[in-house]
Scaffold this motif. Sequence first.
Motif, mmCIF file in Angstrom:
data_model
loop_
_atom_site.group_PDB
_atom_site.id
_atom_site.type_symbol
_atom_site.label_atom_id
_atom_site.label_comp_id
_atom_site.label_asym_id
_atom_site.label_seq_id
_atom_site.Cartn_x
_atom_site.Cartn_y
_atom_site.Cartn_z
ATOM 1 N N GLN A 263 -7.260 3.549 -0.405
ATOM 2 C CA GLN A 263 -6.501 3.290 0.812
ATOM 3 C C GLN A 263 -7.422 2.928 1.979
ATOM 4 O OE1 GLN A 263 -3.545 6.232 1.495
ATOM 5 N NE2 GLN A 263 -2.586 5.118 3.184
ATOM 6 N N TYR B 252 -8.350 7.858 6.323
ATOM 7 C CA TYR B 252 -7.506 7.706 5.134
ATOM 8 C C TYR B 252 -7.996 8.611 4.008
ATOM 9 C CZ TYR B 252 -5.519 3.838 7.712
ATOM 10 O OH TYR B 252 -4.894 3.081 8.676
ATOM 11 N N ALA C 91 -2.280 8.756 9.040
ATOM 12 C CA ALA C 91 -3.229 8.170 8.095
ATOM 13 C C ALA C 91 -3.806 9.246 7.176
ATOM 14 C CB ALA C 91 -4.352 7.463 8.847
ATOM 15 N N ALA D 14 -7.129 -0.492 4.250
ATOM 16 C CA ALA D 14 -7.047 -0.460 5.714
ATOM 17 C C ALA D 14 -8.138 -1.314 6.346
ATOM 18 C CB ALA D 14 -7.149 0.986 6.201
ATOM 19 N N ASP E 102 0.810 -1.216 0.000
ATOM 20 C CA ASP E 102 0.000 0.000 0.000
ATOM 21 C C ASP E 102 0.846 1.270 0.000
ATOM 22 O OD1 ASP E 102 0.109 0.948 3.164
ATOM 23 O OD2 ASP E 102 0.327 -1.199 2.881
ATOM 24 N N LEU F 204 -0.374 2.935 6.562
ATOM 25 C CA LEU F 204 -1.402 1.990 6.982
ATOM 26 C C LEU F 204 -1.144 1.601 8.431
ATOM 27 C CD1 LEU F 204 -3.825 0.279 5.903
ATOM 28 C CD2 LEU F 204 -2.165 -1.514 5.375
#
Length: 465
Positions: A400, A395, A378, A404, A314, A384
């Motif tokens: 994303q 986020y 975040a 998460a 990520d 993450l």
Amino acid sequence: MRTTSRTIGTRRTAGKTTRAVTALAAGALAFSLTACGGGDDGDKDKEDGPSGGTEAAPSVTLPKLDGASLEVAAVWTGTEQANFKKVLAEFEKRTGAKVTFVPAQDPIINFLGSKIAGGQPPDVAMLPQPGAIKQAVDKGWAKPLGAEAVKELGENYSRGWQDIGKVGGKQYGVYYKAANKSLIWYNAQVFENAGASEPTTWDELLTTARTVYDSGVTPFSIGGADGWTLTDWFENVYLSQAGPEKYDRLAKHEIKWTDPSVKEALTTLAEIWGEKDYLAGGARGALQTEFPGSVTQTFTGGDQPKAGMVYEGDFVQVNIGETEAEVGTDAKVFPFPAVGDTAPVVSGGDAAVVLKDSKAAQALATFLASPDAATIQAKLGGYLSPNKNVKASAYPNDVQRKIAEALVAAGDDFRFDMSDQAPQAFGGTPGKGEWKVLQDFLKNPKDVAGAQRKLEAEAAAAYGG
């Protein structure tokens, strides 16, 4: 140009040992990524306080530390370092302490050793491997976490994330940063022009690669100059193909690297690594490309980049942010495809470890275990957290956010990066051990047996037989 070919269904039996809950976690990840759009749902859950855009009372109480100073060492650079410094600035604001970030070099254990030998250890170090935490404990450097930090961990982390920070039953590490390392990012325009689709199996990945290649774009970008990217490729293939039980045994060196399951995984990797036309710059170019460049060259050049896809976690989003591509529209992502019966879910992370048992150092560890600290980073993207009390709305984009949510939904059932569990001499040192052997294998993917022999020799030396 060589034609990629293989017999469908020849590598399906080993994956049947995968536990059902792992399959559910992988399935949840696949659904989350394919279901999400690219929009920035900035208005989502604004009532949720710090993770939703409005201020809320701090979740953790910190002591006043006026006049105290401490150093935090980590290997983070660039945007990642800058964003973490904003977290440290909030700690300074709440406590009155002065925090200095100390840039460290890989391997960080060697860096810490030199600092400790010189009588100047940092107060806290961010260690990227469970093996490194154990080494720090064995050397007498690491200090157990205090009661407040342990309490914060218990409230915010699943048992699995707590346990990988323990040595000998005592809690030493706060896993402040996590990574979902089972993702492949792609240039959306390249896929659209080629008529390529997101694959869910290894066979489909090979078909997608051929489709992208036939459209005039090299399929894959690999940052082979950084050996850890190659270990991540291997781990995803091995976990999906051999199953979690063998993965755990190989991680502990309870089975040898000459095992047939390793041969099978390396042979599978060679189906991509052995196609020189499938790698940006060929194997030689890949070995000269560092990880950040492997990402940026995938999303630079519009619909004619140097490659159409890049594998990594990520955190790739930080590097995509250095291009003009937008995550969710220009840059999209799919889960690492299933090689066996289920897709792999491999995680990594960085843990805060206290080296000086001071009130200030323990307070920082407590803060880093809280949702307050993780929420700050975040919001900045490219990060993450395994902290289950960081709301998904913290986020910055829907892609994303879904990554998460999938990580937290996996609970205790994830597999931590195998090389990070190994002694650093084998799994975490540039130019040595597994990193070097897999770089050599990328150069010559036909020599599966030779790679296995070298891996076993290096592992035996590092694990002590």
